[in-house]
Design a protein around this motif. Sequence first.
Motif, PDB file in Angstrom:
ATOM      1  N   PRO A  42      60.055  56.590  36.640  1.00  0.00           N
ATOM      2  CA  PRO A  42      60.690  58.108  35.813  1.00  0.00           C
ATOM      3  C   PRO A  42      60.638  58.030  34.411  1.00  0.00           C
ATOM      4  N   GLU A  43      60.425  59.343  33.946  1.00  0.00           N
ATOM      5  CA  GLU A  43      60.746  59.791  32.589  1.00  0.00           C
ATOM      6  C   GLU A  43      62.196  59.001  32.060  1.00  0.00           C
ATOM      7  N   GLY A  44      62.259  58.355  30.813  1.00  0.00           N
ATOM      8  CA  GLY A  44      63.520  58.090  30.427  1.00  0.00           C
ATOM      9  C   GLY A  44      63.506  56.474  30.500  1.00  0.00           C
ATOM     10  N   VAL A  45      62.660  55.779  31.275  1.00  0.00           N
ATOM     11  CA  VAL A  45      62.703  54.414  31.265  1.00  0.00           C
ATOM     12  C   VAL A  45      62.126  53.784  30.313  1.00  0.00           C
ATOM     13  N   ARG A  46      62.763  52.550  29.755  1.00  0.00           N
ATOM     14  CA  ARG A  46      62.083  51.930  28.563  1.00  0.00           C
ATOM     15  C   ARG A  46      61.914  50.538  29.091  1.00  0.00           C
ATOM     16  N   TYR A  47      62.718  50.041  30.017  1.00  0.00           N
ATOM     17  CA  TYR A  47      62.434  48.891  30.433  1.00  0.00           C
ATOM     18  C   TYR A  47      62.809  48.590  31.766  1.00  0.00           C
ATOM     19  N   ILE A  48      61.983  47.603  32.653  1.00  0.00           N
ATOM     20  CA  ILE A  48      62.347  47.454  33.863  1.00  0.00           C
ATOM     21  C   ILE A  48      62.880  45.935  34.150  1.00  0.00           C
ATOM     22  N   THR A  49      63.787  45.612  34.961  1.00  0.00           N
ATOM     23  CA  THR A  49      64.213  44.308  35.434  1.00  0.00           C
ATOM     24  C   THR A  49      63.941  44.179  36.729  1.00  0.00           C
ATOM     25  N   ALA A  50      63.901  43.011  37.378  1.00  0.00           N
ATOM     26  CA  ALA A  50      64.055  42.675  38.765  1.00  0.00           C
ATOM     27  C   ALA A  50      65.103  41.620  39.182  1.00  0.00           C
ATOM     28  N   ALA A  51      65.452  41.975  40.435  1.00  0.00           N
ATOM     29  CA  ALA A  51      66.351  40.794  40.950  1.00  0.00           C
ATOM     30  C   ALA A  51      66.254  40.504  42.545  1.00  0.00           C
ATOM     31  N   VAL A  52      66.286  39.208  42.589  1.00  0.00           N
ATOM     32  CA  VAL A  52      66.253  38.678  44.082  1.00  0.00           C
ATOM     33  C   VAL A  52      67.404  38.065  44.624  1.00  0.00           C
ATOM     34  N   ASP A  53      67.537  38.350  45.813  1.00  0.00           N
ATOM     35  CA  ASP A  53      68.453  37.897  46.682  1.00  0.00           C
ATOM     36  C   ASP A  53      67.885  37.079  47.829  1.00  0.00           C
ATOM     37  N   THR A  54      68.250  35.629  47.882  1.00  0.00           N
ATOM     38  CA  THR A  54      67.765  34.654  48.435  1.00  0.00           C
ATOM     39  C   THR A  54      68.598  34.472  49.712  1.00  0.00           C
ATOM     40  N   GLN A  55      68.194  34.845  51.111  1.00  0.00           N
ATOM     41  CA  GLN A  55      68.570  34.499  52.439  1.00  0.00           C
ATOM     42  C   GLN A  55      67.768  33.457  52.944  1.00  0.00           C
ATOM     43  N   ASP A  56      68.409  33.237  54.324  1.00  0.00           N
ATOM     44  CA  ASP A  56      67.856  32.092  54.891  1.00  0.00           C
ATOM     45  C   ASP A  56      66.263  32.494  55.519  1.00  0.00           C
ATOM     46  N   THR A  57      66.253  33.653  55.879  1.00  0.00           N
ATOM     47  CA  THR A  57      64.924  34.303  56.427  1.00  0.00           C
ATOM     48  C   THR A  57      64.323  35.311  55.800  1.00  0.00           C
ATOM     49  N   ARG A  58      64.430  35.524  54.564  1.00  0.00           N
ATOM     50  CA  ARG A  58      64.081  36.490  53.622  1.00  0.00           C
ATOM     51  C   ARG A  58      64.189  36.651  52.191  1.00  0.00           C
ATOM     52  N   PHE A  59      63.365  37.267  51.457  1.00  0.00           N
ATOM     53  CA  PHE A  59      63.950  37.575  49.840  1.00  0.00           C
ATOM     54  C   PHE A  59      64.357  38.943  50.099  1.00  0.00           C
ATOM     55  N   GLU A  60      65.298  39.405  49.473  1.00  0.00           N
ATOM     56  CA  GLU A  60      65.550  40.982  49.058  1.00  0.00           C
ATOM     57  C   GLU A  60      65.440  41.017  47.690  1.00  0.00           C
ATOM     58  N   ILE A  61      64.514  42.197  47.279  1.00  0.00           N
ATOM     59  CA  ILE A  61      64.311  42.404  46.037  1.00  0.00           C
ATOM     60  C   ILE A  61      64.528  43.902  45.816  1.00  0.00           C
ATOM     61  N   ASP A  62      65.123  44.172  44.529  1.00  0.00           N
ATOM     62  CA  ASP A  62      65.218  45.485  43.721  1.00  0.00           C
ATOM     63  C   ASP A  62      64.769  45.509  42.564  1.00  0.00           C
ATOM     64  N   VAL A  63      63.841  46.471  42.057  1.00  0.00           N
ATOM     65  CA  VAL A  63      63.348  46.596  40.860  1.00  0.00           C
ATOM     66  C   VAL A  63      64.020  47.800  40.315  1.00  0.00           C
ATOM     67  N   VAL A  64      64.642  47.810  38.964  1.00  0.00           N
ATOM     68  CA  VAL A  64      65.322  48.873  38.487  1.00  0.00           C
ATOM     69  C   VAL A  64      64.676  49.150  36.987  1.00  0.00           C
TER      70      VAL A  64
END
Length: 619
Positions: A370-392
């Motif tokens: 969206p308009e207003g974004v200057r940077y993005i980051t990513a975070a990864v949560d490690t579970q036994d059967t999956r990766f959960e990822i959120d990009v902000v």
Amino acid sequence: MNASKRRTRILLKDTLRLVAPPKPIKVSEWADENRVLSPEDSAEPGPWRTSRSPFQKEIMDAVTDPEIDAVVMMLGSQLGKTAIQLNVIGYYTGHDPSPIMMVQPDLGVGKDFSNDRLTPMYRDSPQLARLFGKGKSRDSRNTIYYKSFPGGRINIAGSNAPASLASKPIRILLADEIDRFAKSAGTEGDPLNLAIKRTTTFHNRKMIFVSTPTIKGHSKIEKLYEDSTQERLHFMCPSCDHLQTLSWRRIKYEYDEETSQCVEVTHACEKCGAMHEEHEWKRDYANRTKWIAGKKHATTRGFHLSALAATINYTWKMAVKEWIQANKEGKQAIKVFINTVLAETWEEEGQKLEHEILLNRREMYKARVPEGVRYITAAVDTQDTRFEIDVVGWGKGYSSWRIQRHVIVGDLNQQQPWQELDEFLSRTWKDADGRSFRPVRTLIDSGGHFTLKVYKFCKPRQGRNIYALKGEERGDGQETPLLNGVSTNNIVGATVVRVGVSEGKATVFSSLSLEPGKPGSCRFPLPHPDNPDPFVYDEEYFLQLTSEQLVTRYKEGKPYTAWVQTRARNEALDLAVYNRAAIEMINPNFDLPLPEPGSVATGAKRQKRPKKKNVSSSI
């Protein structure tokens, strides 16, 4: 008298001089007689004058009170906290030689203190310079972190370095910015307690604890101040002479937005209501102010003072300008103002949110970024059967926009999910003008059953700003800074970012409580027609994001706050904390312009981080 008797007499006089008690003078008197401010340490080098900052006199002289063994300073910025400590060091170097330890948040800060403040004072103050002859600089007994002098020594230690705290017994302990100390000195426990134990062999020990405060209920300096005389500086009203403390609530100002200048600022008397300017309140400072104790204490004097009391280098107009700017930037900046200018703890507001409120805030973005974004980051949560990822995405005032939620399902003992993770983190996200954004930082949770695999994945990708993360949280209410340093002490030498999850959750909940569009607020997307991802920001996501609440608990009869889960899954909240840590790591400049449309926005050059916060090192 023969030569032998003369030598014996001289030796006896020298011995008596060494063992005789020092002349009973106070720290402020010693400083006025002997301290010389160095060019590296002051904009106005030359002889020290306590009269320039009269409020410091009572604090310094409390140190030499024989009935007092601890002095607590909960002070704001621009009040000479370091200068006071240097005077104490000078006193116990040149006048009453003793073993001294100065503990800083980390050894890096300790090195700067030694090079930029301590060494110049020893060099330029004549009484002290005589103790460190020309050959002393090359003496193996005198280094950056250790200096010896007749009758004593000084050790410079870091709260995150247990070896530096494990020295010989010390009589004089100075602990600076204790609210930013590491949670533990390696495996040896609380570094402040370790340092205090070094003083127990001296009946005449002196302990000086100094800091600006942080979060209410978690602040070390607040806790020490509460167990002290609780003294506050009172000013006489220029109209009625009523004694009172300076209060931000009674500050009135006029601010010109066009020129970004404070036109006028006054302070109202709490009794007669008269408004007076700063110079009127501070006229005849030494005679019209008084430290008044809040309670009695036999051995500990505590002093609380805001930067509003400063006499040099800081004015009320400067404070107003900082306050205006903080309100534009959002809650995090306001928190810094409350802590560093007013020297007050920050108390988080209601820390329980209903997930439906956030679910109903979702909006349709015009583009993935969206308009207003200057940077993005990513975070990864490690579970036994999956990766959960959120990009902000991140913009001014740490405003944030969720950009993509993604889940990679698979057995993490196999290579396939790791390959998919690498491919996902290699992609870019575009804004409406065609700019492509790459994460400026990616943090991957290394907790759980796949710690070594996370390290091995991150190590060769650190050049892409992908790092392992370790969450840290104490169960006794002691606060761990959001960025608590880094470690490479693992089998593959991967850089591991240590994150204080409790402070992170408080920061996230503060942001979530803001209305969309306000500085520091959070915004979420509705499902987008061109989004192929099945894992969108649905109700389950918001249930996870609001899955914890702040509660009060008790330990040994004393209250503290702790985060507790109200439902089983909380991955979304953890990812929000990791993303907040990721953006703060780069100390972003949100005012830098974006690159031309159609180009790749990979993040601007990292800005230099001020020497303040709670971080032993950063990436």
